[in-house]
Motif scaffolding. Structure first.
Motif, mmCIF file in Angstrom:
data_model
loop_
_atom_site.group_PDB
_atom_site.id
_atom_site.type_symbol
_atom_site.label_atom_id
_atom_site.label_comp_id
_atom_site.label_asym_id
_atom_site.label_seq_id
_atom_site.Cartn_x
_atom_site.Cartn_y
_atom_site.Cartn_z
ATOM 1 N N ARG A 380 -56.874 -23.927 22.225
ATOM 2 C CA ARG A 380 -56.434 -25.312 22.288
ATOM 3 C C ARG A 380 -55.929 -25.767 20.922
ATOM 4 N NH1 ARG A 380 -59.243 -30.354 25.033
ATOM 5 N NH2 ARG A 380 -58.532 -32.041 23.702
ATOM 6 N N GLY A 381 -54.766 -26.406 20.901
ATOM 7 C CA GLY A 381 -54.218 -26.915 19.648
ATOM 8 C C GLY A 381 -53.029 -27.813 19.918
ATOM 9 N N GLU A 382 -52.290 -28.153 18.857
ATOM 10 C CA GLU A 382 -51.131 -29.039 18.991
ATOM 11 C C GLU A 382 -49.878 -28.222 19.245
ATOM 12 O OE1 GLU A 382 -48.692 -32.629 16.666
ATOM 13 O OE2 GLU A 382 -50.274 -31.522 15.624
ATOM 14 N N LEU A 383 -49.012 -28.710 20.142
ATOM 15 C CA LEU A 383 -47.730 -28.075 20.416
ATOM 16 C C LEU A 383 -46.717 -28.497 19.360
ATOM 17 C CD1 LEU A 383 -45.846 -26.459 22.366
ATOM 18 C CD2 LEU A 383 -45.369 -28.644 23.493
ATOM 19 N N VAL A 384 -46.071 -27.510 18.729
ATOM 20 C CA VAL A 384 -44.986 -27.789 17.788
ATOM 21 C C VAL A 384 -43.744 -27.046 18.260
ATOM 22 C CG1 VAL A 384 -46.538 -28.204 15.845
ATOM 23 C CG2 VAL A 384 -45.679 -25.887 16.233
ATOM 24 N N LEU A 385 -42.565 -27.600 17.917
ATOM 25 C CA LEU A 385 -41.307 -27.116 18.480
ATOM 26 C C LEU A 385 -40.208 -27.045 17.419
ATOM 27 C CD1 LEU A 385 -41.276 -29.568 21.537
ATOM 28 C CD2 LEU A 385 -41.948 -27.150 21.640
ATOM 29 N N ARG A 386 -39.240 -26.189 17.676
ATOM 30 C CA ARG A 386 -37.966 -26.257 16.952
ATOM 31 C C ARG A 386 -36.892 -25.608 17.817
ATOM 32 N NH1 ARG A 386 -39.487 -22.499 11.752
ATOM 33 N NH2 ARG A 386 -39.233 -20.428 12.690
ATOM 34 N N HIS A 387 -35.629 -25.777 17.420
ATOM 35 C CA HIS A 387 -34.507 -25.391 18.279
ATOM 36 C C HIS A 387 -33.532 -24.503 17.531
ATOM 37 C CE1 HIS A 387 -32.213 -25.826 21.930
ATOM 38 N NE2 HIS A 387 -32.942 -26.845 22.342
ATOM 39 N N ASP A 388 -32.994 -23.514 18.229
ATOM 40 C CA ASP A 388 -31.933 -22.672 17.675
ATOM 41 C C ASP A 388 -30.556 -23.309 17.804
ATOM 42 O OD1 ASP A 388 -33.364 -20.500 16.770
ATOM 43 O OD2 ASP A 388 -33.278 -19.425 18.663
ATOM 44 N N VAL A 389 -30.395 -24.205 18.788
ATOM 45 C CA VAL A 389 -29.076 -24.752 19.100
ATOM 46 C C VAL A 389 -28.774 -25.935 18.182
ATOM 47 C CG1 VAL A 389 -27.620 -25.741 20.908
ATOM 48 C CG2 VAL A 389 -29.401 -24.071 21.499
ATOM 49 N N PRO A 390 -27.692 -25.878 17.408
ATOM 50 C CA PRO A 390 -27.360 -27.017 16.544
ATOM 51 C C PRO A 390 -27.185 -28.302 17.339
ATOM 52 C CG PRO A 390 -26.006 -25.098 16.012
ATOM 53 C CD PRO A 390 -26.718 -24.781 17.287
ATOM 54 N N TRP A 391 -27.749 -29.394 16.876
ATOM 55 C CA TRP A 391 -27.611 -30.732 17.438
ATOM 56 C C TRP A 391 -28.310 -30.908 18.785
ATOM 57 C CZ3 TRP A 391 -26.014 -34.008 13.908
ATOM 58 C CH2 TRP A 391 -25.263 -33.504 12.853
#
Length: 552
Positions: A380-391
């Motif tokens: 159990r923990g916090e969900l973090v995100l990032r994206h490969d697609v610009p914009w």
């Protein structure tokens, strides 16, 4: 376990589109050329229909009308509007000018509405005549506002209630015959929307969405759920939220399908609307599903064309709901602050129903501890995100650089949502790490409710928190410490709240205390208040039990 979507075929293309060409003028012109007289929008209250060609030409006309008022590239225009054809055309017309749309929750009023209009630096407000009073109440305290455009008829005596320095215009005059595209140069990276989401440790934040992101959001949904050009999406959620706008309207546009729009959700009218419109898709929220489920069963329940229904969350009786109404649930994990990241679609196993699904193409997701170290599957923990697609993700918080940096620390967007990823890569939401409350599909900032309650003359200190609801979401509770010698009139406090905040923010439960529980750092321990209240809600004053109803 870091989850990663499939590799991208090209860093500057997505779903067959070059990202740099994802602007409102280009996309609407392209769609009009592709689809011509195919119906894009049917507005159910009056039967108005707009084809793809109409959408392009009418938004061109309205863009010229806005331009005649001095609205142009970079202008900030707030919209206090219910679902309507003119509302949607306004979004697209402003997008064609490179102006910034600021959709406002139609329940906003008092201090909350003043904050939104001031913080967003709106110079123009478009308001439904039926919502005029909410503007009129604060009209004398909006120095940045220069023009108000009224949709609908407004008696002259009501116009006299407002600040005389503001120009009042009639929306119906803003459709000149000129239907050529406006000459403004719009870039994919231009700011298109500021959409306010719940503040958690401070005031509501204005999330900045670029022109490109709106269309990328729509493409992401269309690809994740296998939407088709023969689909019809029934929309009864408000278009001032990303769910109905980016998560239903933009993806219909990108997949060349149609939408059927109702002004608002009605339990009694929902299924008749779905049947008459021929809808194959719809989006619902938890409380709406509970309301529909609780209505008497009928042999006619399965008489509809819905093949999928997006829900957040999917209730425990989800499989029974699917069988009763002859549909399948899908689920999207999407945040105004970031965009869509996970999807549970029709091809996912039934045993995973209730999860948010797997990470989408182009997105990276992790579950981390309080120090941002990645945790293994099942932890159990916090969900973090990032994206490969610009914009493809939001541009940050308007005029809140510190909050933007904090949310994006260590190169990942911190969702504030707690959960885990199972061994098969499915994300399961557990609860929120942020101090937010979700009621009737609305995210509520405890901080903002507290700030207003503290202005009541009897209130010395207050803590606002969520308690369990009969509708599978939250109810708002407030623990209050009164000033010395003061006594709290609960009914009077509710009346005070009604004039200063949206109806859905008004607390249902009140508890008067001599002091609030605090830790060694003097921070209020809301979990103690929440646990004690949930153990026995009868100990709290309940406005519904007192016969006090709060509505829009």
């Amino acid at each position: 376990m870091t989850q990663t979507g499939n590799d991208l075929p090209s860093p500057d293309r997505w779903g067959g589109y070059r990202i740099s060409e994802l602007t409102t003028p280009r996309v609407l012109a392209r769609k009009a050329e592709q689809n011509g007289d195919k119906v894009f929008l049917r507005y159910l209250p009056d039967g108005t229909e707009l084809s793809y060609r109409d959408l392009d030409l009418q938004s061109n006309r309205l863009a010229h009308g806005f331009s005649s008022l001095g609205i142009g590239h970079g202008s900030h225009v707030a919209l206090l509007m219910e679902n309507s054809v003119d509302q949607l055309l306004s979004y697209f017309a402003l997008g064609k000018l490179g102006a910034v749309s600021i959709p406002l929750n139609t329940a906003s009023r008092g201090q909350q509405l003043r904050y939104l209009l001031t913080h967003s630096e709106a110079s123009v407000l478009i308001v439904d005549a039926a919502l005029w009073e909410q503007y009129a109440e604060i009209s004398a305290d909006l120095p940045l506002l220069q023009q108000v455009i009224v949709l609908g008829e407004l008696p002259e005596q009501r116009l006299a209630e407002t600040a005389q320095s503001v120009e009042i215009r009639a929306f119906k005059t803003l459709y000149p015959e000129v239907s050529l595209p406006p000459e403004t140069q719009v870039q994919f990276s231009d700011l298109a929307y500021i959409i306010y989401t719940s503040g958690t440790t401070g005031p509501s934040k204005g999330v900045m969405l670029s022109q490109a992101q709106c269309f990328l959001w729509g493409l992401s949904h269309a690809m994740a759920f296998g939407q088709r050009d023969d689909d019809i999406a029934y929309i009864c959620l408000p278009m001032f939220h990303v769910n109905a706008l980016q998560g239903a309207t933009y993806n219909a546009l990108m997949v060349n399908s149609s939408i059927a729009v109702q002004k608002r959700f009605s339990a009694s009218g929902f299924w008749s609307d779905v049947r008459s419109s021929g809808a194959t898709l719809t989006n619902l929220l938890g409380s709406m599903i509970n309301i529909l489920w609780s209505r008497p069963a009928s042999d006619d329940d399965v008489n509809n064309r819905l093949r999928m229904c997006m829900s957040a969350p999917i209730p425990d009786f989800g499989r029974d709901f699917e069988r009763r109404f002859g549909l399948r649930f899908i689920q999207s994990y999407s945040l105004t602050d970031f965009g869509p990241s996970h999807a549970f679609s029709l091809i996912d196993p039934v045993g995973k129903l209730g999860s948010c699904g797997r990470v989408r193409k182009g997105v990276h997701a992790r579950i981390v501890d309080e120090n941002d170290f990645e945790l293994p599957a099942g932890a159990r923990g916090e969900l973090v995100l990032r994206h490969d697609v610009p914009w493809a993700h939001s541009m940050g918080y308007y005029k809140m650089p510190d909050a933007t940096v904090k949310a994006w620390r260590n190169g990942w967007f911190h969702t504030g949502d707690c959960g885990y990823v199972d061994e098969d890569g499915y994300f399961w939401f557990l609860d929120r790490t942020k101090d937010a409350i979700r009621r009737r599909g609305e995210n509520i900032s405890a901080y903002e409710v507290e700030k207003i309650l503290l202005q009541h003359p009897a209130v010395q200190d207050v803590a606002v928190f969520a308690v369990r609801s009969e509708m599978a979401e939250d109810e708002v509770a407030a623990a209050i410490v009164c000033k010395a010698g003061a006594q709290l009139d609960q009914a009077a406090l509710i009346e005070f709240c009604r004039g200063e905040m949206a109806y859905y923010m008004v607390p249902r439960f009140l508890q008067v205390m001599s002091d609030l529980p605090r830790n060694a750092s003097q921070k209020i321990e809301k979990f103690k208040l929440r646990d004690a209240a949930n153990a026995d809600l009868s100990q709290l004053w309940d406005r519904e039990r007192a016969g006090i109803k709060v509505s829009r």
